[in-house]
Design a protein around this motif. Structure first.
Motif, short mmCIF file in Angstrom:
data_model
loop_
_atom_site.label_atom_id
_atom_site.label_comp_id
_atom_site.label_asym_id
_atom_site.label_seq_id
_atom_site.Cartn_x
_atom_site.Cartn_y
_atom_site.Cartn_z
N ARG A 284 0.65 -1.04 -0.09
CA ARG A 284 -0.11 0.00 -0.07
C ARG A 284 0.77 1.37 0.09
O ARG A 284 1.92 1.36 0.61
N ARG A 285 0.48 2.08 -1.11
CA ARG A 285 1.22 3.40 -0.83
C ARG A 285 0.24 4.62 -1.37
O ARG A 285 -1.14 4.06 -1.94
N SER A 286 0.14 5.68 -0.93
CA SER A 286 -0.58 6.65 -1.47
C SER A 286 -0.16 7.26 -2.90
O SER A 286 1.06 7.44 -3.06
N ARG B 293 -0.73 9.13 -6.22
CA ARG B 293 -1.51 10.49 -6.77
C ARG B 293 -1.40 10.64 -8.28
O ARG B 293 -1.59 11.54 -8.77
N GLN C 24 -5.36 20.41 -5.31
CA GLN C 24 -4.65 19.38 -5.39
C GLN C 24 -5.17 18.88 -6.68
O GLN C 24 -6.26 18.15 -6.80
N PHE D 110 -4.49 16.03 -8.46
CA PHE D 110 -4.94 14.75 -8.71
C PHE D 110 -6.29 14.37 -8.24
O PHE D 110 -6.97 13.55 -8.73
N TYR E 125 -7.99 1.88 1.10
CA TYR E 125 -6.61 1.81 0.44
C TYR E 125 -6.10 0.39 -0.03
O TYR E 125 -5.66 0.05 -0.86
N VAL F 120 -5.35 7.89 -2.82
CA VAL F 120 -4.62 8.57 -1.75
C VAL F 120 -5.68 9.35 -0.71
O VAL F 120 -6.69 9.60 -1.43
N SER F 121 -5.62 9.27 0.34
CA SER F 121 -6.43 9.62 1.48
C SER F 121 -6.05 11.26 1.37
O SER F 121 -4.94 11.66 1.65
N VAL F 122 -7.26 12.07 1.07
CA VAL F 122 -7.22 13.65 0.98
C VAL F 122 -7.88 14.33 2.34
O VAL F 122 -9.19 13.84 2.57
N GLY F 123 -7.07 14.61 2.97
CA GLY F 123 -7.96 15.61 4.17
C GLY F 123 -7.81 16.97 4.11
O GLY F 123 -8.67 17.66 4.82
N ALA F 124 -7.14 17.59 3.22
CA ALA F 124 -7.10 19.13 3.18
C ALA F 124 -8.03 19.42 2.21
O ALA F 124 -7.89 19.42 1.06
N TYR G 96 -12.93 12.64 4.54
CA TYR G 96 -12.09 12.44 3.65
C TYR G 96 -12.53 12.49 2.13
O TYR G 96 -13.83 12.25 1.69
C1 LIG Z 1 -5.74 12.05 7.72
C2 LIG Z 1 -4.95 12.30 6.54
C3 LIG Z 1 -4.72 13.00 5.64
C4 LIG Z 1 -4.22 13.25 4.32
N1 LIG Z 1 -4.35 14.44 3.42
C5 LIG Z 1 -3.75 14.29 2.49
C6 LIG Z 1 -3.83 15.44 1.49
O1 LIG Z 1 -4.68 16.15 1.75
N2 LIG Z 1 -3.08 15.41 0.41
C7 LIG Z 1 -2.32 14.39 0.16
O2 LIG Z 1 -1.61 14.46 -1.09
N3 LIG Z 1 -2.09 13.26 0.83
C8 LIG Z 1 -2.62 13.31 2.27
N4 LIG Z 1 -2.65 12.32 3.21
C9 LIG Z 1 -1.81 11.02 2.55
C10 LIG Z 1 -0.21 11.15 3.30
O3 LIG Z 1 0.51 12.23 2.78
C11 LIG Z 1 0.44 9.70 3.06
O4 LIG Z 1 -0.30 8.82 3.82
C12 LIG Z 1 2.00 9.79 3.87
O5 LIG Z 1 2.80 10.71 2.84
C13 LIG Z 1 2.54 8.78 3.77
O6 LIG Z 1 2.74 7.99 2.49
P1 LIG Z 1 1.69 6.25 2.19
O7 LIG Z 1 0.49 6.88 2.59
O8 LIG Z 1 2.22 6.15 1.00
O9 LIG Z 1 2.34 5.45 3.20
C14 LIG Z 1 -3.28 12.29 4.10
C15 LIG Z 1 -3.09 11.06 5.04
C16 LIG Z 1 -3.87 11.11 6.14
C17 LIG Z 1 -3.78 9.93 7.03
#
Ligand SMILES: Cc1cc2nc3c(=O)[nH]c(=O)nc-3n(C[C@H](O)[C@H](O)[C@H](O)COP(=O)(O)O)c2cc1C
Length: 248
Positions: free
Chosen positions: A68-70, A72, A160, A162, A204, A215-219, A239
């Motif tokens: 698993r990776r985020s 984009r 963002q 993506f 995920y 990818v999870s986006v919280g912003a 989310y």
């Molecule tokens: C609560 C939360 C909010 C996040 N919000 C964003 C976001 O707005 N934009 C983004 O590009 N990634 C976001 N991420 C993803 C993180 O950047 C990512 O999980 C982190 O860089 C670690 O990489 P991985 O998920 O590949 O392990 C968020 C992750 C979490 C848990």
């Protein structure tokens, strides 16, 4: 009285039309769209059935966790309806019909989460652009509005890029009242966001097992996202998950 008999050609044409209609109905039956008021009585434009979810795969849960990776960057293909249905099932699908228990745990089994899908471009095969709400009990999508909102969603998510590039965006919203009635403020501050986390991790891992990217986006600006998906004032978005095929 003389009644003119239809010509042989007319009869053959009528039979051919009937056969073609039956075949088309059989082939596209799975894509049939019905008008309904939705599971929770809210007005919807139409309901779209999703293919039954698979409950096994060639990817182990350990492999999905390890890989698993985020992600984009997304490919240009549309998602299959089967893939979207599988993701929604993993996040909030009903996995025990007799109790209504779901794929992700929920404090008091009160299920405060609502999932919306913004279908834009490249979207999902056979689905019109629009915003859909997932109906867990029937495993259907209820279309709540028409038109592609992905570019506005991207702006709401602090631009963002993506968010618009993905095939779809899955928006996880929460109706806090369902949980606070029993658990009070602790429910709103802790349990509901924890549940979004459970659903999000399932999304995920399911995306990983399907070879998709997310990818999870919280912003994002809450009220803008809420308005874009047409959620009522008592729902808060927690989310946004852009999802698409992997970029080559
Ligand atoms: C609560 C939360 C909010 C996040 N919000 C964003 C976001 O707005 N934009 C983004 O590009 N990634 C976001 N991420 C993803 C993180 O950047 C990512 O999980 C982190 O860089 C670690 O990489 P991985 O998920 O590949 O392990 C968020 C992750 C979490 C848990």
């Amino acid at each position: 009285m003389d009644i003119e008999q239809p010509s042989r050609r007319t009869v053959v044409t009528l039979v051919a039309v009937a056969v073609v209609s039956v075949v088309l109905d059989l082939v596209f039956g799975a894509f049939r769209i019905r008008r309904t008021d939705g599971e929770d009585g809210r007005r919807v434009i139409e309901s779209v059935p999703l293919p039954a979810p698979a409950e096994e795969s060639d990817v182990s849960v350990e492999e999905a966790i390890a890989d698993r990776r985020s992600r984009r960057e997304y490919g240009e293909r549309a998602l299959e309806r089967r893939e979207l249905g599988q993701l929604l099932w993993a996040a909030q699908g009903v996995t025990e019909q007799s109790t209504g228990f779901r794929a992700a745990p929920s404090a008091g089994a009160l299920y405060p989460l609502e999932l919306y899908v913004a279908v834009g471009t490249p979207g999902v095969e056979g689905l019109e652009s629009g915003v859909y709400r997932y109906q867990p009990r029937s495993h259907e999508l209820a279309r709540v509005s028409s038109g592609d909102v992905q570019s506005e969603l991207q702006r709401a998510a602090v631009d963002q890029a993506f968010v618009e590039a993905a095939a779809v965006d899955i928006i996880v919203c929460a109706v806090d009242d369902r949980t606070t009635g029993k658990y009070g403020e602790r429910g709103r501050q802790r349990y509901v966001p924890m549940e979004a986390g459970h659903a999000g991790e399932n999304l995920y891992l399911q995306a990983e097992a399907l070879g998709l990217a997310t990818v999870s986006v919280g912003a994002f600006h809450d009220s803008q996202v809420r308005d874009l998906v047409g959620a009522p004032a008592n729902e808060r978005p927690l989310y946004v998950f852009p999802v698409g095929g992997r970029a080559q």
